[in-house]
Design an enzyme around this catalytic site. Structure first.
Site, PDB file in Angstrom:
ATOM      1  N   SER A 122       0.551  -1.056  -0.207  1.00  0.00           N
ATOM      2  CA  SER A 122       0.176   0.088  -0.269  1.00  0.00           C
ATOM      3  C   SER A 122       1.134   1.486  -0.251  1.00  0.00           C
ATOM      4  O   SER A 122       2.063   1.840  -0.909  1.00  0.00           O
ATOM      5  CB  SER A 122      -0.773  -0.138   1.127  1.00  0.00           C
ATOM      6  OG  SER A 122      -1.795   1.429   0.777  1.00  0.00           O
ATOM      7  N   ASP A 259      -3.699   6.446  -2.631  1.00  0.00           N
ATOM      8  CA  ASP A 259      -3.070   5.530  -1.578  1.00  0.00           C
ATOM      9  C   ASP A 259      -2.244   4.345  -2.904  1.00  0.00           C
ATOM     10  O   ASP A 259      -2.487   4.995  -4.610  1.00  0.00           O
ATOM     11  CB  ASP A 259      -3.126   5.313  -0.612  1.00  0.00           C
ATOM     12  CG  ASP A 259      -3.198   4.101  -1.140  1.00  0.00           C
ATOM     13  OD1 ASP A 259      -4.306   3.503  -2.461  1.00  0.00           O
ATOM     14  OD2 ASP A 259      -4.180   3.123  -0.101  1.00  0.00           O
ATOM     15  N   ASP A 261      -2.018   1.409  -3.706  1.00  0.00           N
ATOM     16  CA  ASP A 261      -2.616   0.223  -4.080  1.00  0.00           C
ATOM     17  C   ASP A 261      -4.404   0.549  -4.766  1.00  0.00           C
ATOM     18  O   ASP A 261      -4.703  -0.431  -4.799  1.00  0.00           O
ATOM     19  CB  ASP A 261      -2.666  -1.103  -3.360  1.00  0.00           C
ATOM     20  CG  ASP A 261      -3.098  -0.823  -2.010  1.00  0.00           C
ATOM     21  OD1 ASP A 261      -3.333   0.604  -1.741  1.00  0.00           O
ATOM     22  OD2 ASP A 261      -3.968  -1.825  -1.034  1.00  0.00           O
ATOM     23  N   ASP A 263      -7.272   1.762  -3.222  1.00  0.00           N
ATOM     24  CA  ASP A 263      -8.126   1.266  -2.437  1.00  0.00           C
ATOM     25  C   ASP A 263      -8.808   2.857  -1.461  1.00  0.00           C
ATOM     26  O   ASP A 263      -9.661   2.886  -0.494  1.00  0.00           O
ATOM     27  CB  ASP A 263      -7.768   0.042  -1.504  1.00  0.00           C
ATOM     28  CG  ASP A 263      -6.663  -0.020  -0.352  1.00  0.00           C
ATOM     29  OD1 ASP A 263      -6.668   1.249  -0.307  1.00  0.00           O
ATOM     30  OD2 ASP A 263      -6.581  -0.851  -0.016  1.00  0.00           O
ATOM     31  N   GLU A 344     -13.694   5.069   6.466  1.00  0.00           N
ATOM     32  CA  GLU A 344     -12.628   5.798   7.367  1.00  0.00           C
ATOM     33  C   GLU A 344     -11.993   6.515   7.626  1.00  0.00           C
ATOM     34  O   GLU A 344     -11.474   7.119   6.898  1.00  0.00           O
ATOM     35  CB  GLU A 344     -11.768   4.003   7.339  1.00  0.00           C
ATOM     36  CG  GLU A 344     -11.798   2.976   8.469  1.00  0.00           C
ATOM     37  CD  GLU A 344     -10.399   2.248   7.832  1.00  0.00           C
ATOM     38  OE1 GLU A 344      -9.893   1.896   8.931  1.00  0.00           O
ATOM     39  OE2 GLU A 344     -10.222   1.451   7.130  1.00  0.00           O
ATOM     40  N   SER A 346      -8.953   7.147   7.683  1.00  0.00           N
ATOM     41  CA  SER A 346      -7.566   7.059   6.851  1.00  0.00           C
ATOM     42  C   SER A 346      -8.241   7.226   4.950  1.00  0.00           C
ATOM     43  O   SER A 346      -7.094   7.327   4.626  1.00  0.00           O
ATOM     44  CB  SER A 346      -7.356   5.785   6.853  1.00  0.00           C
ATOM     45  OG  SER A 346      -8.286   4.417   6.681  1.00  0.00           O
ATOM     46  N   HIS A 348     -10.238   5.160   4.058  1.00  0.00           N
ATOM     47  CA  HIS A 348     -10.809   3.642   2.907  1.00  0.00           C
ATOM     48  C   HIS A 348     -12.312   4.123   2.728  1.00  0.00           C
ATOM     49  O   HIS A 348     -13.404   3.936   4.238  1.00  0.00           O
ATOM     50  CB  HIS A 348     -10.807   2.061   3.982  1.00  0.00           C
ATOM     51  CG  HIS A 348      -9.451   1.921   3.754  1.00  0.00           C
ATOM     52  ND1 HIS A 348      -8.782   0.933   2.407  1.00  0.00           N
ATOM     53  CD2 HIS A 348      -8.036   1.874   4.491  1.00  0.00           C
ATOM     54  CE1 HIS A 348      -7.626   1.083   2.910  1.00  0.00           C
ATOM     55  NE2 HIS A 348      -6.816   1.302   3.601  1.00  0.00           N
TER      56      HIS A 348
END
Length: 499
Positions: A122, A259, A261, A263, A344, A346, A348
């Site tokens: 990630s 990011d 990867d 997601d 989230e 973050s 996500h």
């Protein structure tokens, strides 16, 4: 019989090239992360593949799996070693090649395959590798699966079987891109900076958004696994500041940052303000709850309290369910509860039907933001943001703490605040109103200001977030109080960023 993995080996020796090395701490709460060559070698990755294949058979799941890899100089080699181990354990492997994590999750549905093992670290620094795994779509592994996998691998409990095979799925990214773009184009003109931090999303995100009618201004979309400017992490201020500068330079309507990867998605508005992902979640919850009144939204404990207090969400009958941080925890909660979306801090986001399939996909999140703008013609993103009740929030701040001790430190911090609450003591000058200990500890005081401490699930770090609905000063007060507790533990190191 395949050798039992060693916790460490000296590189450039015969033992390193002939024995598996797997550091035990690489098995984390819901995925696996190692420093390649220092904590795991290729034979160790092969052991991981055999262990995963053994676990799939043990669980009685159809032995068929999708794999792909991110854009790091060593990821293809790691994937190939993983595939060898999986096939030795009797698994049919579908390889989709260079991919985003959500592309691999999509492939589980598109190819009707139950299991996934996506090779990615990630947003971690170059040098890290890892695997995101699952065998019950759209969910990924949680602590129970990871604990059992760890036991199988470290104790060499491999059960090798015939029947393993390999299929390379040609041009699979085109199928993923078609799935996201087979819909009407946006009705209104939107000019967007698309930032990829030289990560894997650069190969896919600009083309997907252009196909939806977006005027794309690419920012660091050239793939470069050395990450020459900053890590592709839209939670880090360095990437957000680069997005801000590009928005202002190009007079864009929005910046969307992905990011490593793909997601997660970060957002900067038309004025260059970085909108932390939890606040973007509130905006999306407002937008979607108007279409789906009474919806439930799962929210991680790092996120703003506005999901409970926002008057628009209250008027739309929204239920907010605060839950554990971590993509596997959130994914499971969203799917088991039937929530419309999980958010989230973050970045996500987990969209259930009708928007998504329950897994986290940064492109789906970006499209949801664009659809929100498209449904509000004449309103800028900054105007939608400014309509939210004002709060002062920190970014995610991460002081260093070794993997071997970080959970013990957090346990002591939790006990400290529980004792303060039991004794009627105060935090930052006020009594504790609420303690949430589902994932570390979230301490809320009487004026609604709060602070969170938890252990990072994928790096040797703690996680600290603070917020106040009162003032910026109160946000700083809460941070000082929380950090003061952490400073009583000398094993807690410096922060990656602070307020």
């Amino acid at each position: 019989m395949f050798p039992r993995p060693k916790p460490s080996l000296v590189p450039n020796t015969a033992a390193y090239e002939s024995e598996p090395m797997v550091k035990p701490t690489g098995f984390r709460e819901y995925d696996a992360r190692w420093l390649f060559e220092r904590e795991i070698n290729l034979m160790g990755v092969q052991a991981l593949g055999m262990g995963l294949g053994t676990l799939i058979h043990e669980a009685g799941v159809r032995p068929e799996l999708v794999t792909g890899h991110d854009f790091r100089g060593y990821s293809a080699s790691i994937k190939n070693a993983l595939v060898v181990g999986l096939m030795a354990a009797g698994i049919k492997v579908h390889d989709i090649g260079l991919a985003l994590s959500p592309m691999a999750y999509f492939a589980q549905f598109e190819l009707d395959v139950p299991c996934v093992a996506m090779v990615t670290a990630s947003h971690n620094d170059n040098g890290w590798t890892g695997v995101k795994m699952g065998m019950n779509r759209p969910m990924t592994f949680g602590p129970d699966e990871m604990s059992r996998l760890k036991d199988i691998v470290l104790n060499a409990e491999f059960k090798l079987r015939d029947g393993g095979s390999f299929v390379f799925e040609e041009n699979f990214p085109a199928r993923y891109m078609r799935d996201l773009t087979d819909r009407p184009k946006l009705r209104n003109k939107i000019r967007a900076v698309v930032a990829c931090g030289n990560g894997t999303a650069g190969a896919f995100a600009p083309a997907i958004l252009q196909a939806l009618g977006v005027e794309v201004i690419p920012l660091d979309c050239e793939l470069d696994h050395t990450f020459p400017k900053y890590n592709p992490n839209p939670e880090d201020m360095e990437m957000l500041h680069a997005m801000r500068d590009a928005v202002l330079e190009h007079k864009a309507d929005v910046a969307l940052g992905f990011d490593g990867d793909g997601d997660r998605c970060g957002v900067v508005d038309d004025t260059g303000d970085e909108i932390f992902a939890d606040k973007v979640g509130v905006l999306l919850a407002r937008d979607l709850s108007a279409l789906h009144p009474g919806a439930t939204f799962v929210v991680d404990v790092k996120s703003t309290g506005l999901f409970v207090t926002d008057p628009v969400l209250q008027a739309n009958g929204v239920k907010a369910d605060y839950w554990k941080t971590g993509h596997s925890y959130m994914k499971r909660r969203v799917n088991e509860s039937g929530a419309l979306v999980g958010f989230e801090k973050s970045g996500h986001y987990f969209f259930n039907k009708p928007v998504g399939r329950g897994y986290d996909d940064g492109l789906v999140s970006a499209i949801a933001v664009l659809d929100m703008l498209d449904r509000n013609p004449g309103k800028k993103l900054s105007e939608l943001k400014d309509a939210l009740p004002k709060t002062w929030s920190s970014p995610t701040m991460s002081p260093h703490c070794a993997d071997e001790i970080k959970y013990g430190v957090v346990d002591q911090v939790v006990k400290h605040f529980q004792q303060v609450a039991a004794d009627g003591g105060d935090v930052a000058g006020q009594k504790i109103r609420d303690l949430v200990t589902v994932n570390g500890v979230r301490v809320t005081v009487e004026d609604g200001s709060w602070g969170l401490v938890r252990a990072s699930s994928n790096k040797p770090e703690l996680v600290v977030v603070v917020e106040s609905p009162v003032s910026e000063q109160r946000m700083h007060d809460i941070f000082r109080a929380v950090d003061g507790v952490l400073r009583t533990h000398p094993e807690v190191g410096a922060y990656n960023q602070t307020i």
